[in-house]
Design an enzyme around this catalytic site. Structure first.
Site, mmCIF file in Angstrom:
data_model
loop_
_atom_site.group_PDB
_atom_site.id
_atom_site.type_symbol
_atom_site.label_atom_id
_atom_site.label_comp_id
_atom_site.label_asym_id
_atom_site.label_seq_id
_atom_site.Cartn_x
_atom_site.Cartn_y
_atom_site.Cartn_z
ATOM 1 N NE ARG A 27 24.879 -9.798 5.543
ATOM 2 C CZ ARG A 27 24.360 -8.588 5.694
ATOM 3 N NH1 ARG A 27 23.159 -8.314 5.201
ATOM 4 N NH2 ARG A 27 25.037 -7.652 6.335
ATOM 5 C CB SER B 96 1.722 6.713 5.249
ATOM 6 O OG SER B 96 2.729 6.028 4.546
ATOM 7 C CB SER C 261 3.171 4.117 9.056
ATOM 8 O OG SER C 261 2.884 4.710 7.796
ATOM 9 C CE1 TYR D 263 10.055 5.239 7.321
ATOM 10 C CE2 TYR D 263 10.498 4.165 5.218
ATOM 11 C CZ TYR D 263 9.677 4.380 6.307
ATOM 12 O OH TYR D 263 8.470 3.726 6.382
ATOM 13 C CE LYS E 164 5.363 -2.484 0.320
ATOM 14 N NZ LYS E 164 6.656 -1.851 -0.032
ATOM 15 N N GLY F 8 21.443 -6.312 -1.772
ATOM 16 C CA GLY F 8 20.328 -7.011 -1.146
ATOM 17 C C GLY F 8 19.412 -7.602 -2.191
ATOM 18 C CG ASN G 45 2.985 0.806 -2.833
ATOM 19 O OD1 ASN G 45 2.414 0.828 -3.922
ATOM 20 N ND2 ASN G 45 3.812 1.770 -2.463
ATOM 21 C CB THR H 53 3.782 -0.945 4.875
ATOM 22 O OG1 THR H 53 5.190 -1.085 5.015
ATOM 23 C CG2 THR H 53 3.088 -1.179 6.202
ATOM 24 N N GLY I 27 16.098 -8.780 -1.264
ATOM 25 C CA GLY I 27 14.795 -8.933 -0.628
ATOM 26 C C GLY I 27 13.676 -8.303 -1.430
#
Length: 276
Positions: free
Chosen positions: A149, A17, A15, A214, A65, A124, A86, A61, A126
């Protein structure tokens, strides 16, 4: 009394953060600490119950959540829409939940000069796709296509789209024909592979790209966007701006209330994010 904050998740060692939050609090002159704690879904209730009044709030995270959303007594509109949170802020009436990912996406697009998008695509289906859909609704989108997918996994996104008055349809990731859109938000996990021909089709009709990962840059999709010359950005902007909204929530309980010297806060957090 000292003010404590932490980011929780599993895994959590990666992380960024703590670096961003610590830099912001130092600039503001706030004697707040911000640490990290490895917490999984099974241990979350006991860990949350153990916190004292010195804990002003938490950043959450994956995979916490939905658990954070369920633990809150009060939730903001974005959390209510997505069923996820979050950010938790401790109040005298219990925990208040916020969802700042969608706002982070909107702010990152605005920083790139994109403030509106009528037609959009999400790659996606998700957990992050729901945040992307809420963000697109706030940007004025009318039609959103989900390329996944497993298109059947987009059922919850279609339901969310109906609540947002958005026309949401789903197609296979490798669909042969893709209508042009203004922007694409990719929500695939970091390190996910996409066949070059598939990525090129998405890029050719995809407008500007935000790939929310990221630490895995460039991605297969960003490389395809580079081949077309269309603009592409990673997830750092989203990560930065959702953290700014978290600090607003920690400071005032209102994500719409700007921080003191917020431009300077954003700048110092950005430097912490990129390691300068």
């Amino acid at each position: 009394m000292p003010v404590a904050l932490e980011v929780w998740g599993d895994p959590i060692e990666h992380s960024l953060s703590p670096a961003m939050h610590t830099a912001a609090y130092a600039l503001l002159g706030w004697e707040w600490t911000y640490g990290r704690r490895r917490v999984d879904e099974a241990s979350f209730p006991a860990e949350l119950a153990s916190l004292g009044s010195e804990y002003r709030g938490l950043s959450l995270t994956m995979p916490l959540k939905h658990a954070a959303f369920a633990a809150a007594e009060k939730r903001d509109a974005r959390a209510t829409l997505t069923g996820a949170a979050n950010t938790l802020v401790q109040t005298s009436a219990g925990w208040q939940a916020f969802h700042t990912d969608a706002g982070g996406i909107v702010a990152a697009w605005a920083e790139a000069g994109v403030v509106a998008a009528e037609r959009a695509r999400i790659v996606g289906a998700g957990a992050t796709a729901s945040a992307a859909l809420v963000a697109l609704a706030e940007m004025g989108a009318q039609q959103v296509q989900v390329a996944a997918r497993r298109p059947d996994a987009a059922a919850a996104l279609r339901d969310l789209g109906a609540r947002l008055n958005l026309d949401v349809d789903a197609v296979p990731l490798d669909a042969a024909h893709l209508p042009p859109v203004d922007v694409t938000i990719a929500t695939l996990p970091g390190g996910a592979t996409v066949d070059e021909s598939v990525a090129d089709r998405l890029a050719a009709a995809g407008g500007a790209l935000m790939d929310v990962v990221y630490g895995h840059w460039p991605t297969d999709l960003s490389r395809a966007w580079d081949r077309t010359g269309a603009p592409a950005q990673g997830g750092a902007g989203m990560l930065l701006h959702q953290a700014v909204l978290q600090i607003r929530a920690f400071a005032s309980g209102d994500v719409d209330e700007p921080l003191p010297r917020e431009d300077a806060v954003v700048a110092v957090m950005r430097r912490a994010l990129v390691g300068d």
